[in-house]
Design a protein around this motif. Structure first.
Motif, PDB file in Angstrom:
ATOM      1  N   ASP A  13       0.827  -1.208   0.000  1.00 37.19           N
ATOM      2  CA  ASP A  13       0.000   0.000   0.000  1.00 37.19           C
ATOM      3  C   ASP A  13       0.865   1.263   0.000  1.00 37.19           C
ATOM      4  OD1 ASP A  13      -2.456   1.174  -0.199  1.00 37.19           O
ATOM      5  OD2 ASP A  13      -2.963   1.043   1.917  1.00 37.19           O
ATOM      6  N   GLY A  14       2.137   1.087  -0.345  1.00 35.48           N
ATOM      7  CA  GLY A  14       3.002   2.239  -0.495  1.00 35.48           C
ATOM      8  C   GLY A  14       3.325   2.986   0.786  1.00 35.48           C
ATOM      9  N   HIS A  17       8.077   2.120   4.163  1.00 38.10           N
ATOM     10  CA  HIS A  17       9.010   1.773   5.233  1.00 38.10           C
ATOM     11  C   HIS A  17      10.223   1.009   4.686  1.00 38.10           C
ATOM     12  CE1 HIS A  17       5.893   2.088   8.742  1.00 38.10           C
ATOM     13  NE2 HIS A  17       5.727   3.043   7.849  1.00 38.10           N
ATOM     14  N   GLU A  20      12.882   3.225   3.357  1.00 36.91           N
ATOM     15  CA  GLU A  20      13.588   3.955   4.409  1.00 36.91           C
ATOM     16  C   GLU A  20      14.593   3.060   5.117  1.00 36.91           C
ATOM     17  OE1 GLU A  20      10.129   7.150   5.749  1.00 36.91           O
ATOM     18  OE2 GLU A  20      10.282   5.257   6.791  1.00 36.91           O
ATOM     19  N   LEU A  28      11.701   4.098  -4.382  1.00 37.82           N
ATOM     20  CA  LEU A  28      10.268   4.257  -4.572  1.00 37.82           C
ATOM     21  C   LEU A  28       9.982   4.860  -5.943  1.00 37.82           C
ATOM     22  CD1 LEU A  28       9.223   5.646  -1.073  1.00 37.82           C
ATOM     23  CD2 LEU A  28       9.077   3.293  -1.899  1.00 37.82           C
ATOM     24  N   ASP A  29       8.941   4.386  -6.598  1.00 41.27           N
ATOM     25  CA  ASP A  29       8.557   5.012  -7.861  1.00 41.27           C
ATOM     26  C   ASP A  29       7.811   6.315  -7.563  1.00 41.27           C
ATOM     27  OD1 ASP A  29       5.903   4.459  -7.265  1.00 41.27           O
ATOM     28  OD2 ASP A  29       5.763   2.737  -8.592  1.00 41.27           O
ATOM     29  N   GLU A  30       7.381   6.992  -8.593  1.00 38.93           N
ATOM     30  CA  GLU A  30       6.820   8.334  -8.352  1.00 38.93           C
ATOM     31  C   GLU A  30       5.495   8.289  -7.612  1.00 38.93           C
ATOM     32  OE1 GLU A  30       5.546  10.291 -12.037  1.00 38.93           O
ATOM     33  OE2 GLU A  30       6.254   8.479 -13.056  1.00 38.93           O
ATOM     34  N   TRP A  31       4.894   7.103  -7.470  1.00 39.58           N
ATOM     35  CA  TRP A  31       3.659   6.987  -6.702  1.00 39.58           C
ATOM     36  C   TRP A  31       3.912   6.456  -5.290  1.00 39.58           C
ATOM     37  CZ3 TRP A  31       4.247   4.972 -11.673  1.00 39.58           C
ATOM     38  CH2 TRP A  31       3.675   5.757 -12.688  1.00 39.58           C
ATOM     39  N   GLY A  32       5.177   6.245  -4.962  1.00 39.28           N
ATOM     40  CA  GLY A  32       5.514   5.795  -3.614  1.00 39.28           C
ATOM     41  C   GLY A  32       5.565   4.287  -3.440  1.00 39.28           C
TER      42      GLY A  32
ATOM     43  N   ARG B  37       0.604   7.563   7.618  1.00 38.68           N
ATOM     44  CA  ARG B  37       1.918   7.795   6.989  1.00 38.68           C
ATOM     45  C   ARG B  37       2.530   9.129   7.346  1.00 38.68           C
ATOM     46  NH1 ARG B  37       0.218   4.582   2.055  1.00 38.68           N
ATOM     47  NH2 ARG B  37      -1.254   3.266   3.120  1.00 38.68           N
ATOM     48  N   ARG B  45       9.058   7.399   8.489  1.00 38.03           N
ATOM     49  CA  ARG B  45       7.812   6.709   8.833  1.00 38.03           C
ATOM     50  C   ARG B  45       8.041   5.443   9.641  1.00 38.03           C
ATOM     51  NH1 ARG B  45       4.781   6.646   2.998  1.00 38.03           N
ATOM     52  NH2 ARG B  45       4.444   8.880   2.770  1.00 38.03           N
ATOM     53  N   PRO B 179      -0.218   7.144  -0.914  1.00 41.90           N
ATOM     54  CA  PRO B 179       1.212   6.828  -0.942  1.00 41.90           C
ATOM     55  C   PRO B 179       2.036   7.966  -1.513  1.00 41.90           C
ATOM     56  CG  PRO B 179      -0.065   4.992  -1.793  1.00 41.90           C
ATOM     57  CD  PRO B 179      -1.042   6.108  -1.554  1.00 41.90           C
ATOM     58  N   ASP B 180       1.491   8.709  -2.495  1.00 43.93           N
ATOM     59  CA  ASP B 180       2.274   9.772  -3.107  1.00 43.93           C
ATOM     60  C   ASP B 180       1.905  11.139  -2.524  1.00 43.93           C
ATOM     61  OD1 ASP B 180      -0.264   9.798  -4.064  1.00 43.93           O
ATOM     62  OD2 ASP B 180       0.272  10.407  -6.093  1.00 43.93           O
ATOM     63  N   THR B 184       8.248  11.246   2.316  1.00 41.24           N
ATOM     64  CA  THR B 184       8.961  10.150   2.960  1.00 41.24           C
ATOM     65  C   THR B 184      10.382  10.606   3.162  1.00 41.24           C
ATOM     66  OG1 THR B 184       8.210   9.012   0.981  1.00 41.24           O
ATOM     67  CG2 THR B 184       8.813   7.648   2.855  1.00 41.24           C
ATOM     68  N   VAL B 186      12.619   9.067   1.914  1.00 45.42           N
ATOM     69  CA  VAL B 186      13.280   8.621   0.695  1.00 45.42           C
ATOM     70  C   VAL B 186      12.720   9.385  -0.500  1.00 45.42           C
ATOM     71  CG1 VAL B 186      13.696   6.611  -0.739  1.00 45.42           C
ATOM     72  CG2 VAL B 186      13.482   6.348   1.718  1.00 45.42           C
ATOM     73  N   ARG B 188      11.441  10.090  -4.130  1.00 42.31           N
ATOM     74  CA  ARG B 188      10.858   9.194  -5.130  1.00 42.31           C
ATOM     75  C   ARG B 188      11.512   9.424  -6.477  1.00 42.31           C
ATOM     76  NH1 ARG B 188       6.624  10.406  -1.884  1.00 42.31           N
ATOM     77  NH2 ARG B 188       6.203  12.302  -3.042  1.00 42.31           N
ATOM     78  N   ARG B 189      11.558   8.354  -7.286  1.00 45.35           N
ATOM     79  CA  ARG B 189      12.109   8.426  -8.620  1.00 45.35           C
ATOM     80  C   ARG B 189      11.167   9.156  -9.547  1.00 45.35           C
ATOM     81  NH1 ARG B 189      15.043   2.975 -10.784  1.00 45.35           N
ATOM     82  NH2 ARG B 189      16.442   3.009  -9.019  1.00 45.35           N
ATOM     83  N   SER B 200       3.959  -2.330  -9.213  1.00 42.59           N
ATOM     84  CA  SER B 200       2.803  -2.252 -10.095  1.00 42.59           C
ATOM     85  C   SER B 200       2.983  -3.068 -11.365  1.00 42.59           C
ATOM     86  CB  SER B 200       2.503  -0.790 -10.428  1.00 42.59           C
ATOM     87  OG  SER B 200       3.709  -0.119 -10.729  1.00 42.59           O
TER      88      SER B 200
END
Lengths: 69, 220
Positions: A13-14, A17, A20, A28-32, B37, B45, B179-180, B184, B186, B188-189, B200
């Motif tokens: 569910d993005g 953790h 990190e 992480l991709d751009e959607w987390g 989150r 987190r 999520p976005d 975070t 970290v 994100r790319r 995905s």
């Protein structure tokens, strides 16, 4: 026999953790959501296991695989 | 050996009860923060989740201290079983029972979390929701049987705890975590990932899970 991290995409569910905790293995991709590297080097196995244990969704796991040489 | 008639036990019982209430409030707030989150820099987190976990264990320790000192103290007569099994205490049966139920529920939540790697996620989650049942029951226990609720500062403290929980619940209902949607620790790319697989695009997991607990590396 080597180890690799896998993500259960249904369970994930993005939370982020894993990225990190194990930044060397997970980005992480751009959607987390996690992008995971193929093979877990021996020195990072403990960190990978920690990331697996700390996943709030139990979506991350380690599996054995036969790397292509 | 402390004399069982010493006021020390009675004061410890009262103090540990109050500390438990404060810790439980913190645990609930941190749990909501984990679920929504909250975290990034400087506190990631996973660290919020870890603090939640550790303060939860500390809460259980203080609750055990609260129960043991209450049982050992001779000022009121409550046996160990009467403290753990609801409606078996002769002294203030109902209000002691509220404390027992609140503790028993938190014990279930704790055990489920300790066994998290061995039980299904749905079961863990269902049991974890019980903490929202435990908190109001604990508050009623505090208000109805708490020796110190005759003092305004204690009532203020309880009001603060209840208020904190209400804020946390409101935050959980209205924060709509995505999520976005939050920071975070970290970065994100941006753009398309290269050769690596993402959650995905990856196929459903095949093969054996071998280290879901991390304790054992042997396949089950």
């Amino acid at each position: 026999m080597a180890l690799r991290l896998r993500v259960d995409p249904i369970a994930c569910d993005g939370y982020g953790h894993c990225a990190e905790i194990a930044g060397e293995l997970v980005t992480l991709d751009e959607w987390g959501y996690p992008i995971i590297s193929d093979e877990v080097p021996r020195r990072l196995v403990e960190i990978a296991e920690l990331a697996v244990r700390q996943c709030p969704r139990k979506a991350l796991f380690l599996e054995k695989f036969e790397p292509r040489r | 050996m402390i004399a069982l008639t010493s006021p020390l036990l009675w004061y410890t019982a009262r103090a540990s009860g109050i500390v438990s209430l404060l810790l439980l409030t913190a645990v609930m707030a941190l749990g909501v923060m984990t679920a929504t989150r909250v975290g990034g820099r400087p506190m990631p987190r996973f660290a919020v989740a870890e603090v939640h976990r550790r303060i939860a264990l500390m809460t259980m320790i203080f609750l055990v201290l609260h129960i043991l000192t209450t049982v050992l103290d001779t000022y009121v007569h409550i046996g160990l079983l009467a403290a753990l099994i609801p409606f078996t205490s002769a002294y203030k049966t109902v209000w002691v029972a509220f404390g027992s139920v609140a503790f028993d529920l938190l014990l279930a939540v704790t055990i489920a979390s300790l066994l998290k790697q061995r039980i299904s996620h749905a079961a863990w989650r269902a049991i974890h929701w019980l903490s929202y049942v435990s908190f109001p029951i604990a508050i009623i226990h505090v208000l109805m049987i708490g020796t110190d609720t005759r003092f305004p500062w204690m009532l203020l403290l309880v009001a603060g705890c209840v208020g904190t929980l209400f804020l946390a619940i409101a935050w959980r209902l209205w924060a709509h975590p995505r999520p976005d949607g939050a920071l975070t620790a970290v970065p994100r790319r941006k753009g398309r990932p290269g050769t690596t697989a993402t959650a995905s695009t990856q196929h459903a997991p095949r093969g054996r899970k071998i280290a879901s607990s991390g304790q054992t590396r042997k396949p089950r």
